[in-house]
Design a protein around this motif. Structure first.
Motif, PDB file in Angstrom:
ATOM      1  N   LEU A 164      21.681  -0.031 -51.897  1.00 46.63           N
ATOM      2  CA  LEU A 164      21.574  -0.953 -50.771  1.00 46.63           C
ATOM      3  C   LEU A 164      20.375  -0.510 -49.947  1.00 46.63           C
ATOM      4  N   GLY A 165      19.360  -1.358 -49.867  1.00 45.04           N
ATOM      5  CA  GLY A 165      18.153  -1.024 -49.116  1.00 45.04           C
ATOM      6  C   GLY A 165      18.440  -0.891 -47.630  1.00 45.04           C
ATOM      7  N   LEU A 166      18.113   0.263 -47.052  1.00 37.16           N
ATOM      8  CA  LEU A 166      18.329   0.504 -45.623  1.00 37.16           C
ATOM      9  C   LEU A 166      17.005   0.584 -44.872  1.00 37.16           C
ATOM     10  N   LYS A 167      16.085   1.365 -45.410  1.00 39.86           N
ATOM     11  CA  LYS A 167      14.742   1.497 -44.828  1.00 39.86           C
ATOM     12  C   LYS A 167      13.765   1.430 -45.993  1.00 39.86           C
ATOM     13  N   VAL A 168      13.049   0.334 -46.068  1.00 34.99           N
ATOM     14  CA  VAL A 168      12.153   0.097 -47.194  1.00 34.99           C
ATOM     15  C   VAL A 168      10.719   0.031 -46.672  1.00 34.99           C
ATOM     16  N   PRO A 169       9.804   0.787 -47.268  1.00 34.30           N
ATOM     17  CA  PRO A 169       8.408   0.720 -46.823  1.00 34.30           C
ATOM     18  C   PRO A 169       7.864  -0.711 -46.844  1.00 34.30           C
ATOM     19  N   THR A 170       6.971  -0.986 -45.923  1.00 32.12           N
ATOM     20  CA  THR A 170       6.385  -2.316 -45.792  1.00 32.12           C
ATOM     21  C   THR A 170       5.690  -2.755 -47.074  1.00 32.12           C
ATOM     22  N   ASP A 171       4.933  -1.864 -47.680  1.00 35.02           N
ATOM     23  CA  ASP A 171       4.210  -2.173 -48.926  1.00 35.02           C
ATOM     24  C   ASP A 171       5.164  -1.961 -50.104  1.00 35.02           C
ATOM     25  N   ARG A 172       6.011  -2.954 -50.349  1.00 32.67           N
ATOM     26  CA  ARG A 172       7.062  -2.827 -51.371  1.00 32.67           C
ATOM     27  C   ARG A 172       6.496  -2.674 -52.779  1.00 32.67           C
ATOM     28  N   ASP A 173       5.262  -3.150 -53.004  1.00 30.37           N
ATOM     29  CA  ASP A 173       4.671  -3.000 -54.338  1.00 30.37           C
ATOM     30  C   ASP A 173       4.364  -1.544 -54.662  1.00 30.37           C
ATOM     31  N   ARG A 174       4.268  -0.697 -53.631  1.00 29.95           N
ATOM     32  CA  ARG A 174       3.959   0.722 -53.854  1.00 29.95           C
ATOM     33  C   ARG A 174       5.194   1.606 -53.707  1.00 29.95           C
ATOM     34  N   CYS A 175       6.342   0.982 -53.505  1.00 26.60           N
ATOM     35  CA  CYS A 175       7.611   1.706 -53.452  1.00 26.60           C
ATOM     36  C   CYS A 175       8.576   0.949 -54.357  1.00 26.60           C
ATOM     37  N   PHE A 176       8.823   1.497 -55.538  1.00 30.71           N
ATOM     38  CA  PHE A 176       9.574   0.752 -56.536  1.00 30.71           C
ATOM     39  C   PHE A 176      10.343   1.697 -57.454  1.00 30.71           C
ATOM     40  N   MET A 177      11.197   1.092 -58.263  1.00 33.69           N
ATOM     41  CA  MET A 177      11.936   1.825 -59.280  1.00 33.69           C
ATOM     42  C   MET A 177      11.665   1.117 -60.605  1.00 33.69           C
ATOM     43  N   ARG A 178      11.456   1.918 -61.638  1.00 35.55           N
ATOM     44  CA  ARG A 178      11.362   1.371 -62.989  1.00 35.55           C
ATOM     45  C   ARG A 178      12.685   1.659 -63.673  1.00 35.55           C
ATOM     46  N   VAL A 179      13.336   0.612 -64.177  1.00 32.32           N
ATOM     47  CA  VAL A 179      14.572   0.749 -64.949  1.00 32.32           C
ATOM     48  C   VAL A 179      14.290   0.152 -66.318  1.00 32.32           C
ATOM     49  N   GLY A 180      14.282   1.009 -67.347  1.00 34.80           N
ATOM     50  CA  GLY A 180      13.874   0.532 -68.669  1.00 34.80           C
ATOM     51  C   GLY A 180      12.455   0.022 -68.575  1.00 34.80           C
ATOM     52  N   ASP A 181      12.257  -1.249 -68.918  1.00 30.69           N
ATOM     53  CA  ASP A 181      10.925  -1.864 -68.855  1.00 30.69           C
ATOM     54  C   ASP A 181      10.729  -2.728 -67.615  1.00 30.69           C
ATOM     55  N   GLU A 182      11.719  -2.725 -66.726  1.00 31.33           N
ATOM     56  CA  GLU A 182      11.628  -3.583 -65.541  1.00 31.33           C
ATOM     57  C   GLU A 182      11.265  -2.797 -64.297  1.00 31.33           C
ATOM     58  N   ARG A 183      10.462  -3.429 -63.461  1.00 35.58           N
ATOM     59  CA  ARG A 183      10.077  -2.854 -62.170  1.00 35.58           C
ATOM     60  C   ARG A 183      10.913  -3.534 -61.093  1.00 35.58           C
ATOM     61  N   VAL A 184      11.564  -2.731 -60.278  1.00 33.61           N
ATOM     62  CA  VAL A 184      12.486  -3.231 -59.261  1.00 33.61           C
ATOM     63  C   VAL A 184      12.012  -2.742 -57.896  1.00 33.61           C
ATOM     64  N   THR A 185      12.062  -3.635 -56.898  1.00 37.92           N
ATOM     65  CA  THR A 185      11.761  -3.214 -55.526  1.00 37.92           C
ATOM     66  C   THR A 185      12.990  -3.477 -54.666  1.00 37.92           C
ATOM     67  N   TRP A 186      13.067  -2.758 -53.572  1.00 41.28           N
ATOM     68  CA  TRP A 186      14.197  -2.887 -52.655  1.00 41.28           C
ATOM     69  C   TRP A 186      13.844  -3.834 -51.523  1.00 41.28           C
ATOM     70  N   ARG A 187      14.881  -4.416 -50.926  1.00 42.57           N
ATOM     71  CA  ARG A 187      14.773  -5.197 -49.693  1.00 42.57           C
ATOM     72  C   ARG A 187      15.855  -4.668 -48.757  1.00 42.57           C
ATOM     73  N   GLU A 188      15.523  -4.529 -47.502  1.00 44.62           N
ATOM     74  CA  GLU A 188      16.514  -4.061 -46.539  1.00 44.62           C
ATOM     75  C   GLU A 188      17.683  -5.042 -46.480  1.00 44.62           C
ATOM     76  N   GLY A 189      18.897  -4.499 -46.575  1.00 49.18           N
ATOM     77  CA  GLY A 189      20.100  -5.310 -46.504  1.00 49.18           C
ATOM     78  C   GLY A 189      20.510  -5.962 -47.817  1.00 49.18           C
ATOM     79  N   THR A 190      19.804  -5.664 -48.898  1.00 46.48           N
ATOM     80  CA  THR A 190      20.089  -6.258 -50.205  1.00 46.48           C
ATOM     81  C   THR A 190      20.371  -5.158 -51.220  1.00 46.48           C
ATOM     82  N   CYS A 191      21.324  -5.423 -52.104  1.00 51.06           N
ATOM     83  CA  CYS A 191      21.663  -4.454 -53.154  1.00 51.06           C
ATOM     84  C   CYS A 191      20.882  -4.717 -54.436  1.00 51.06           C
ATOM     85  N   VAL A 192      20.466  -3.643 -55.060  1.00 54.78           N
ATOM     86  CA  VAL A 192      19.925  -3.653 -56.418  1.00 54.78           C
ATOM     87  C   VAL A 192      21.000  -2.991 -57.267  1.00 54.78           C
TER      88      VAL A 192
END
Length: 189
Positions: A85-113
């Motif tokens: 659950l995104g709580l504090k996510v950097p403004t530049d979301r493209d530079r703060c991410f998670m790779r799961v398998g072959d997918e790139r995932v970014t967080w949003r505050e208040g949203t679950c990944v």
């Protein structure tokens, strides 16, 4: 009191390969189904919400420093699903991410990944801001035989040094933190 929080490997020494220095801080609420009463008492609303998650196994606040990367790794078992659950996510979301398998995932505050922790994954925070999520694991829906195998594996994990060392480290940290927390509260009165 972020600076007083332990690095992940200070609680779970088996994580030393992926947790370096003081760059990945945690505040553990649950570990393999075991509730940290003292930590949950400090976060009653979060603890109450987590108490409604069916099959909750683990939960913690996961805080990553600017510029830190968690190397590629896989979770312990296919028997769980992980959520962030995104709580504090950097403004530049493209530079703060998670790779799961072959997918790139970014967080949003208040949203679950939500993802399968058994797939290789890694985290990059290539920003100058801190990233914080509420990380929690819950049992994967399975057929009866799968549930039995998973419960047996969790039962074994709870009796292993992996779990016992983490529980002992968490209790020792909680004891130290209690003293610091009480001192901080006294100065606010």
């Amino acid at each position: 009191m972020r600076d007083a929080l332990p690095a992940f490997h200070e609680i779970s020494p088996d994580q030393k390969r992926i947790s370096k220095g003081q760059h990945w801080k945690t505040f553990v609420l649950y570990g393999f189904g075991a509730k940290s009463e003292r930590n949950c008492a400090k976060c009653p609303v979060t603890a109450q919400a987590l108490g409604r998650v069916p099959g909750l196994q683990s939960a913690m606040f996961s805080i990553i420093d600017p510029g830190y990367r968690i190397p590629a790794h896989n979770g312990v078992t296919k028997g769980i699903i992980r959520a962030h659950l995104g709580l504090k996510v950097p403004t530049d979301r493209d530079r703060c991410f998670m790779r799961v398998g072959d997918e790139r995932v970014t967080w949003r505050e208040g949203t679950c990944v939500v993802f399968d922790d058994s797939f290789e994954h890694e985290v990059h925070n290539d920003t100058d801001e801190t990233r914080a999520v509420l990380l929690f694991d819950f049992d994967r829906p399975m057929r009866p035989l799968g549930r039995l195998v998973h419960r047996s594996a969790v039962w074994g994990l709870k009796r292993s040094p992996f779990f016992r060392d983490a529980q002992r480290n968490l209790t020792a940290w909680e004891d130290r933190f209690e003293q610091s927390y009480a001192a901080m509260e006294a100065t606010l009165r």
